[in-house]
Design an enzyme around this catalytic site. Sequence first.
Site, mmCIF file in Angstrom:
data_model
loop_
_atom_site.group_PDB
_atom_site.id
_atom_site.type_symbol
_atom_site.label_atom_id
_atom_site.label_comp_id
_atom_site.label_asym_id
_atom_site.label_seq_id
_atom_site.Cartn_x
_atom_site.Cartn_y
_atom_site.Cartn_z
ATOM 1 N N HIS A 181 -11.520 7.529 1.135
ATOM 2 C CA HIS A 181 -10.119 7.288 1.445
ATOM 3 C C HIS A 181 -9.434 6.608 0.271
ATOM 4 C CE1 HIS A 181 -12.417 3.858 3.034
ATOM 5 N NE2 HIS A 181 -11.349 3.103 2.871
ATOM 6 N N ASN B 143 -11.895 2.229 -2.945
ATOM 7 C CA ASN B 143 -13.021 1.296 -2.893
ATOM 8 C C ASN B 143 -14.252 2.166 -2.680
ATOM 9 O OD1 ASN B 143 -11.278 -0.927 -3.027
ATOM 10 N ND2 ASN B 143 -11.045 -0.975 -0.818
ATOM 11 N N HIS C 202 -6.333 4.359 -0.824
ATOM 12 C CA HIS C 202 -5.332 3.413 -0.333
ATOM 13 C C HIS C 202 -4.053 3.573 -1.145
ATOM 14 C CE1 HIS C 202 -8.010 0.659 2.030
ATOM 15 N NE2 HIS C 202 -8.921 1.196 1.239
ATOM 16 N N ASP D 28 -2.481 2.266 7.652
ATOM 17 C CA ASP D 28 -3.628 1.383 7.846
ATOM 18 C C ASP D 28 -3.321 0.432 9.004
ATOM 19 O OD1 ASP D 28 -5.528 -0.873 7.473
ATOM 20 O OD2 ASP D 28 -6.001 0.145 5.596
ATOM 21 N N GLY E 296 -16.065 -3.308 -1.382
ATOM 22 C CA GLY E 296 -15.274 -3.562 -0.180
ATOM 23 C C GLY E 296 -15.069 -2.352 0.708
ATOM 24 N N GLN E 297 -15.742 -1.239 0.429
ATOM 25 C CA GLN E 297 -15.609 -0.079 1.312
ATOM 26 C C GLN E 297 -16.302 -0.388 2.631
ATOM 27 O OE1 GLN E 297 -17.185 3.652 -0.211
ATOM 28 N NE2 GLN E 297 -16.296 4.815 1.471
#
Length: 114
Positions: free
Chosen positions: A100, A87, A102, A31, A93-94
């Site tokens: 994806h 998310n 995390h 990230d 909060g996406q």
Amino acid sequence: MSDDCLFCKIVAGDIPATVVRDDERTLAFRDVNPQAPVHVLVVPKRHLPDAAAVLADDPTLLSAMFASAVKVTEDEKLGDGYRLVFNTGKGAGQTVFHAHLHLLGGRDLGWPPG
């Protein structure tokens, strides 16, 4: 592939990323705004907007994403613990609407967070 999707462009190699794992169905990369010493995103190579869409389209792809994440934890030596988070949706909060996962680790993540 979606022409305007950041993660599709990373999968295609059009945008550079620090790739830590690449297999037939998934790509894992660091990230750019890490929230832990190890913060890796595991994405499907096909464009699907979120975890619910992955489940609806191909449940085995969710397994592939988790398997890739676990292999990264082994490579990163995260035996003391790690967190895996999806998310899903703007309210969660996406911000990139390509599914994806995390992977966070490398420090005590504790619970509750904060």
